[in-house]
Design a protein around this motif. Structure first.
Motif, short mmCIF file in Angstrom:
data_model
loop_
_atom_site.label_atom_id
_atom_site.label_comp_id
_atom_site.label_asym_id
_atom_site.label_seq_id
_atom_site.Cartn_x
_atom_site.Cartn_y
_atom_site.Cartn_z
N ALA A 195 48.63 31.13 5.86
CA ALA A 195 49.56 31.56 4.83
C ALA A 195 48.80 31.83 3.54
O ALA A 195 48.87 31.07 2.58
CB ALA A 195 50.63 30.49 4.62
N THR A 238 56.75 30.03 11.97
CA THR A 238 56.21 30.44 10.69
C THR A 238 54.70 30.33 10.70
O THR A 238 54.10 29.74 11.60
CB THR A 238 56.79 29.56 9.57
OG1 THR A 238 56.51 28.20 9.87
CG2 THR A 238 58.30 29.75 9.46
N HIS A 290 49.33 34.09 1.36
CA HIS A 290 50.30 34.30 0.28
C HIS A 290 51.69 34.16 0.89
O HIS A 290 51.84 34.01 2.11
CB HIS A 290 50.09 35.65 -0.41
CG HIS A 290 50.05 36.83 0.50
ND1 HIS A 290 51.18 37.35 1.11
CD2 HIS A 290 49.03 37.61 0.94
CE1 HIS A 290 50.85 38.40 1.85
NE2 HIS A 290 49.55 38.58 1.78
N GLU A 291 52.71 34.21 0.07
CA GLU A 291 54.06 33.89 0.55
C GLU A 291 54.63 34.93 1.50
O GLU A 291 55.63 34.67 2.17
CB GLU A 291 55.01 33.72 -0.64
CG GLU A 291 55.18 34.96 -1.49
CD GLU A 291 56.12 34.73 -2.66
OE1 GLU A 291 56.43 35.70 -3.37
OE2 GLU A 291 56.52 33.58 -2.88
N CYS A 292 54.01 36.10 1.58
CA CYS A 292 54.50 37.15 2.46
C CYS A 292 53.64 37.30 3.71
O CYS A 292 53.32 38.41 4.15
CB CYS A 292 54.60 38.48 1.72
SG CYS A 292 55.81 38.48 0.38
N LYS A 315 60.93 36.13 5.66
CA LYS A 315 60.36 35.79 6.95
C LYS A 315 61.32 36.11 8.09
O LYS A 315 62.54 36.10 7.93
CB LYS A 315 59.95 34.32 6.98
CG LYS A 315 58.74 34.04 6.09
CD LYS A 315 58.17 32.66 6.29
CE LYS A 315 56.89 32.50 5.47
NZ LYS A 315 56.27 31.17 5.65
N GLU A 329 53.18 35.87 7.80
CA GLU A 329 53.89 35.17 8.86
C GLU A 329 53.26 35.46 10.21
O GLU A 329 52.52 36.45 10.39
CB GLU A 329 55.36 35.58 8.89
CG GLU A 329 55.56 37.04 9.27
CD GLU A 329 57.02 37.46 9.32
OE1 GLU A 329 57.91 36.58 9.31
OE2 GLU A 329 57.27 38.68 9.37
#
Length: 263
Positions: free
Chosen positions: A206, A3, A208-210, A246, A212
């Motif tokens: 990271a 991640t 933002h949450e999208c 992810k 990877e």
């Protein structure tokens, strides 16, 4: 698979010389694997027909991305090259021409597009998405120097010889924060075996949450034909809009994606 992990404070440096010297041999092996595994790769998740713009790396042209685009077309995507010749100059005219590509594909398909960029092409992909996030569905970069420190790549001197230390877009306020991810789902595919761009320079935070990072076992110049990379790209592109998650390889594919920490 790993991640997104922010790069720690480490002095920027290019890849080891041995990695650079073995790039051609390793890439030939990856291309041979790509050809051998094409029947299996055709069984990857099918696309929904949306447009995918594929951008070549520094010094390269659409010829380098032809195998990848052909595979994406077989999977059901409207995959196209940039049709702008070799990727040499970084100036405002080139940025305008790439934006015209984005506009044309977006208007022709009537939907948001994805952009896949190899090496410097990935830097462009991220910056285009920052300029027109309303037209971009997803960005995937392959071994791209997304750090603001060019010392991560052994192509720095040649790049600056052709473009200067501060390329024209930087002079007008763009390309000033390469490490910041665009406000769309963003995947950075990288390899610790990269002989052109040090892998640390391809790790994105990271933001933002999208966001990877996906680590693969590959050379730099073989990224566009590496079967594991093609698997990851197909998996990412097949996600419906608004349902991004992810990367998580399934079954035997797990062995192709290292689980080392990226720091």
């Amino acid at each position: 698979m790993t991640t997104a992990t922010a790069e720690t404070a480490t002095e920027a440096r290019p890849p080891h010389t041995l990695l650079a010297l073995t790039e051609p041999t390793r890439a030939m092996g990856e291309f041979a694997s790509f050809l051998a595994l094409r029947p299996l790769l055709k069984r990857l998740p099918k696309g929904d027909g949306h447009g995918v713009l594929v951008l070549p790396g520094f010094m390269a042209s659409d010829t380098s991305t032809r195998p990848l685009r052909a595979m994406l077309e077989r999977l059901g995507y409207d995959a196209v090259g940039w049709n702008l010749g070799r990727n040499l100059r970084v100036d405002n005219a080139r940025i305008e021409a790439m934006m015209a590509c984005v506009d044309e594909i977006h208007d022709r398909t009537g939907d948001k597009i994805s952009i896949v960029g190899w090496s410097l092409g990935g830097v462009f992909a991220r910056e285009l998405a920052k300029l027109a996030p309303e037209k971009v569905r997803m960005v995937i970069s392959l071994g791209s120097p997304i750090s603001d420190d060019r010392n991560h790549t052994n192509a720095r001197r040649l790049f600056e010889l052709l473009n200067g230390r501060e390329p024209e877009p930087m002079q007008t306020g763009n390309f000033r924060d390469l490490a910041k991810a665009p406000p769309v789902p963003t995947t950075s595919i990288l390899t610790k075996g990269d002989g052109v761009v040090h892998w640390r320079g391809s790790v994105q935070a990271a933001d933002h949450e999208c966001c990877e990072n996906i680590e693969v076992i590959a050379s730099h110049i073989g990224l566009g034909v590496n079967p594991a990379v093609v698997y990851a790209i197909a998996d990412r592109l097949a996600q419906p809009i608004g349902k991004w998650h992810k990367f998580s390889p399934r079954g035997i594919a797990n062995i192709a994606f290292p689980r080392s920490r990226l720091h």
